[in-house]
Design a protein around this motif. Structure first.
Motif, short mmCIF file in Angstrom:
data_model
loop_
_atom_site.label_atom_id
_atom_site.label_comp_id
_atom_site.label_asym_id
_atom_site.label_seq_id
_atom_site.Cartn_x
_atom_site.Cartn_y
_atom_site.Cartn_z
N LEU A 26 -18.66 -70.09 -33.31
CA LEU A 26 -18.46 -68.68 -33.59
C LEU A 26 -18.07 -67.78 -32.61
O LEU A 26 -18.67 -67.94 -31.53
CB LEU A 26 -19.80 -68.56 -34.21
CG LEU A 26 -19.86 -66.87 -35.08
CD1 LEU A 26 -20.53 -67.14 -36.07
CD2 LEU A 26 -20.68 -66.05 -34.10
N ILE A 72 -25.38 -69.85 -39.46
CA ILE A 72 -24.71 -69.56 -38.24
C ILE A 72 -25.59 -68.98 -37.30
O ILE A 72 -25.26 -68.48 -36.30
CB ILE A 72 -23.38 -68.43 -38.42
CG1 ILE A 72 -24.15 -67.14 -38.96
CG2 ILE A 72 -22.35 -68.99 -39.34
CD1 ILE A 72 -22.93 -66.03 -38.98
N LEU A 94 -16.80 -68.30 -42.96
CA LEU A 94 -17.32 -69.02 -41.82
C LEU A 94 -16.22 -69.44 -40.98
O LEU A 94 -16.56 -69.21 -39.73
CB LEU A 94 -17.95 -70.30 -42.21
CG LEU A 94 -19.44 -70.10 -42.94
CD1 LEU A 94 -19.84 -71.36 -43.46
CD2 LEU A 94 -20.64 -69.46 -41.99
N LEU A 125 -15.02 -66.47 -38.89
CA LEU A 125 -15.88 -66.25 -37.79
C LEU A 125 -15.70 -67.04 -36.79
O LEU A 125 -16.37 -67.07 -35.61
CB LEU A 125 -17.52 -66.23 -38.39
CG LEU A 125 -17.68 -65.16 -39.22
CD1 LEU A 125 -18.98 -65.22 -39.81
CD2 LEU A 125 -17.52 -63.67 -38.84
N PRO A 148 -21.36 -74.26 -36.25
CA PRO A 148 -21.27 -72.99 -36.05
C PRO A 148 -21.20 -72.72 -34.42
O PRO A 148 -21.21 -71.45 -33.90
CB PRO A 148 -22.79 -72.50 -36.60
CG PRO A 148 -23.52 -73.53 -36.84
CD PRO A 148 -22.69 -74.72 -36.57
N CYS A 157 -16.27 -70.54 -36.85
CA CYS A 157 -17.10 -71.88 -37.39
C CYS A 157 -16.20 -73.23 -37.89
O CYS A 157 -15.11 -72.61 -38.62
CB CYS A 157 -18.34 -71.70 -38.18
SG CYS A 157 -19.28 -70.36 -37.50
#
Ligand code: EPZ
Length: 417
Positions: free
Chosen positions: A78, A33, A57, A60, A75, A62
């Motif tokens: 994000l 990331i 992930l 967050l 990513p 992603c």
């Protein structure tokens, strides 16, 4: 609650390919990331800890999905910089996301990882590394909080060669302006693997595998493909399984150098070890010898994660095997369970003395941590009758289908979730 049923007395024969390394793929997933680059990882093992990382992930913001052994991470999307307790509780090593989130977002909040079955798991070295790169660090309501207006390269002096702290420092340094020098770094093969991935991502970095790692800069590549290295602890597990059950097993994919400290002990016990490029063969017939002293140390010393597995292999050796566990304070729990199988083990502090017995008998035993659980399954291979290992999901955190791998080599083992 998972149940492993092992019928002892069957030798292992055949060959297998070792799974991708849990302790390599977790920091690589965290590092993925660092930028908006598209990431494709292959040879990713199917493990609970990998699933926990993919959930972090996604939490967050992603995109992260798996297709067979391929995991792709997008990513770009994000948005989050906080990992809550309900996610860190599922995977203690989620602290490995600290450096990546801080470098990408300028701030990070991660619920303090609790201790675990191995004893306290402090993160002071991780926090000191973030401070050394210019972050403000505080603990607020049970969460680690780091903030920065921009990380600045500097010197990170690690008082202990912590694997995770070294990895967090390497990853955060990629987001820092200027050069970072990490001294006292851990030298594990997984650190070298992380350097390889970060270089592929665009890092100008060198020194991994030595105690000094230097990060000079970072120019992100738009997309990166990476194949995860083989798991040296899974390899050590299969070597100890063959030493326990007897037989003739070839492991493919693994670098013999990564398990040298383990094969040295096994050879001292009388096992036949033959190595080739990326393959290892072990042959064990008859009773192993005791007489070894197994002292766990940071790499290239004997790995703490293989200590429980080597203990299982030593239980029926002819003689005394002495263990000294120097990495974690509570890593002999499996020994108390092995005693229920008829093993003779005296545990005091960091030392455990195993006096080999001729016969072990199956018993109902409890897995209390990942490698301890695997060691009880391995011990069952050498016990008379059935060993039933009750497991709260520990083993599946780190082994991809351990029952299928052992059964394919001739073990009589049954696993129910
Ligand atoms: C990694 O854990 C591995 N986990 C562990 O594998 C392995 O046992 C360990 O390294 C040692 O090799 C992963 O890579 C995901 P450390 P890590 O920081 O990074 C102390 C398994 O079974 N310490 O090298 O958490 C710590 O208490 C797992 O796959 C501090 O004092 O280990 C320990 O005594 C279990 N302060 C020693 O250093 C810190 O800030 C080594 O820990 C950090 C660590």
């Amino acid at each position: 609650m998972s149940i492993w049923r092992v019928q002892g007395g069957y030798p292992l024969d055949g060959s297998m390919t070792i799974q991708g390394a849990k302790n390599a793929v977790l920091p690589v997933l965290a590092a993925s990331i660092l930028t908006g680059s598209e990431i494709e990882l292959t040879n990713v093992p199917r493990l609970r800890d990998v699933e926990a990382s993919l959930n972090i992930l996604r939490h967050l913001g992603c995109a992260a999905q798996r297709q067979d052994d391929v995991v792709s991470v997008e990513p770009r999307g994000l948005t989050g910089c906080r990992i809550p307790r309900e996610l860190t509780g599922r995977m203690r090593s989620s602290v490995i996301f600290l450096g990546a989130i801080l470098a990408r977002c300028g701030q990070v909040r991660i619920a303090m990882p609790g201790g675990c079955e191995l004893g306290p798991r402090p993160v002071d070295l991780h926090l000191a590394a973030m401070k050394a790169l210019g972050a403000e660090v505080s603990l607020e309501d049970g969460e680690i909080v780091c903030r920065t207006d921009g990380l600045v390269g500097g010197t990170v002096e690690l008082a202990l060669p912590s694997v995770g702290a070294t990895e967090n420092a390497m990853i955060a340094a990629c987001g820092a302006k200027g050069t970072t020098v990490i001294t006292g770094a851990a030298r594990e093969p997984e650190i070298v693997e992380l350097q390889g991935f970060l270089r592929a991502l665009g890092a100008d970095m060198e020194g991994a595998g030595t105690s000094v790692v230097t990060v000079r800069g970072f120019a992100p590549e738009p997309r990166v493909g990476w194949r995860v290295m083989p798991d040296r602890i899974a390899a050590a597990t299969m070597l100890c399984a063959c030493a326990t059950a007897g037989g003739d097993v070839e492991l493919r994919g693994v670098d013999p150098e990564h398990v040298r400290s383990v094969t040295d002990v096994l050879e001292g016990m009388g096992a036949g070890i033959h190595t080739g490029s990326r393959r290892l063969r072990i042959r064990c017939a008859g009773r192993l010898r005791g007489g070894q002293t197994v002292v766990t140390r940071p790499y290239p010393g004997f790995p703490t994660d293989a200590q429980p597995l080597m203990m299982a292999a030593s239980l029926r050796a002819d003689g005394v095997t002495v263990f000294e566990e120097n990495i974690f304070s509570d890593r002999y729990r499996q020994g108390l369970e092995m005693i229920r199988m008829g093993a003779r083990i005296e545990i005091s502090g960091r030392r455990a003395v195993v006096t080999g017995v001729e016969r072990l008998h199956g018993a109902q035993v409890l897995a209390e941590d990942l490698r301890g659980g695997a060691s009880l399954i391995v011990a069952g291979l050498g016990a008379e009758g059935e060993t039933v290992v009750t497991d709260r999901g520990h083993v599946a955190r780190g082994y991809e289908g351990l029952d299928r791998a052992l059964a394919a080599l001739g073990a009589h083992i049954d696993f129910t979730e």
